[in-house]
Design an enzyme around this catalytic site. Sequence first.
Site, short mmCIF file in Angstrom:
data_model
loop_
_atom_site.label_atom_id
_atom_site.label_comp_id
_atom_site.label_asym_id
_atom_site.label_seq_id
_atom_site.Cartn_x
_atom_site.Cartn_y
_atom_site.Cartn_z
N PRO A 1 0.80 -1.21 0.00
CA PRO A 1 0.00 0.00 0.00
C PRO A 1 0.83 1.27 0.00
O PRO A 1 1.75 1.41 0.80
CB PRO A 1 -0.81 -0.10 1.31
CG PRO A 1 -0.32 -1.31 2.01
CD PRO A 1 0.94 -1.73 1.36
N GLU A 2 0.47 2.15 -0.87
CA GLU A 2 0.93 3.52 -0.77
C GLU A 2 -0.24 4.32 -0.22
O GLU A 2 -1.26 3.74 0.18
CB GLU A 2 1.42 4.02 -2.13
CG GLU A 2 2.59 3.19 -2.64
CD GLU A 2 3.21 3.73 -3.91
OE1 GLU A 2 3.32 4.95 -4.05
OE2 GLU A 2 3.59 2.91 -4.76
N HIS B 1 -2.55 -16.21 7.61
CA HIS B 1 -2.03 -14.85 7.75
C HIS B 1 -3.06 -13.85 8.27
O HIS B 1 -2.82 -12.65 8.25
CB HIS B 1 -1.42 -14.34 6.44
CG HIS B 1 -0.38 -15.24 5.86
ND1 HIS B 1 0.71 -15.70 6.58
CD2 HIS B 1 -0.26 -15.79 4.64
CE1 HIS B 1 1.45 -16.49 5.82
NE2 HIS B 1 0.88 -16.57 4.63
N ARG C 1 3.58 -11.06 4.78
CA ARG C 1 5.00 -10.82 5.00
C ARG C 1 5.30 -10.29 6.40
O ARG C 1 6.47 -10.20 6.79
CB ARG C 1 5.54 -9.86 3.94
CG ARG C 1 5.50 -10.51 2.55
CD ARG C 1 5.90 -9.54 1.46
NE ARG C 1 7.33 -9.30 1.44
CZ ARG C 1 7.92 -8.52 0.54
NH1 ARG C 1 7.21 -7.91 -0.39
NH2 ARG C 1 9.22 -8.34 0.56
#
Length: 270
Positions: A2-3, A91, A110
């Site tokens: 995400p930006e 996750h 991650r």
Amino acid sequence: MPELPEVETTRRGVAPHSEGKQVAELIIRDPRLRWPVPDDLPGRLAGQILREADRRAKYLLLRFDHGTVIVHLGMSGSLRVITDRSEPQKHDHIDLVFTDGIRLRFNDPRRFGCWLWDEHPLNHPLLASLGPEPLGQDFNGPYLFRKSRGRKTPIKSFLMDNRIVVGVGNIYANEALFKTGIHPNRPAGRIGAARYQQLCEAIRETLSAAILMGGTTLRDFVNSEGKPGYFAQSLLVYGRAGQPCVECQRPLREIRMNQRSTVYCTRCQR
DNA sequence: CGAACGACCTGCAGGC
DNA sequence: TGCCTGCAGGTCGTTC
């Protein structure tokens, strides 16, 4: 992942389902994020009312009366609104459960994201030295021009420095430089005031357009409803190495800068 | 102070 | 089919 547009998309999706609601419990299935999720976070949140889902830079700020949860999505994180009884998947590290049964579910393969607590989040070490918001009043051409004087660092690295301006990640730095016709390797100190004005406007336009389209999904970004964003189809250079420049038809070139993929037009960007 | 780079972690695509 | 390498939207911490 995400930006800023993706984080803002997430915030807008989450806010109507969480603001004003009381926390029933915080379920932490795996606390091993970039920093360990604090042990005492469930105790702090139980029974409290989430007043506002806010954002500063790429941090989501879940504000309660007595403090704030600071959430970062890292490279692969997402925060979804769960309204049914779907079981947690791989996750799905954290559930913030409200008393009405709706929950915010944090997924991060991650584990570069974080969930932290601070009574005064804007003073937290991670947030204290951040530059201005790119869509705010403090970010403008003269500001960029002034900050860049004497700097030899490439303009792309300069734009991605959170102390200069927040929220401009690898995708949108590439896009804004193409729109402005600036070579990503040009020293920041060797760009004039007029071009910085254009660059500032290009950044704002690119980020705003991406927010309107729900962000960019390259492989795994999903919004709070689990759905992708649609800005990827509007990207002019990122992910288009070798394909023709939309302006001059020459093949776009890809280089590495600071280990990040950098795509530009050798003719249009100087 | 600025600049470069390794580190964190999982998943996936591509080559052999 | 499996193994290996490199790459991915972020950014902190270390080193020079």
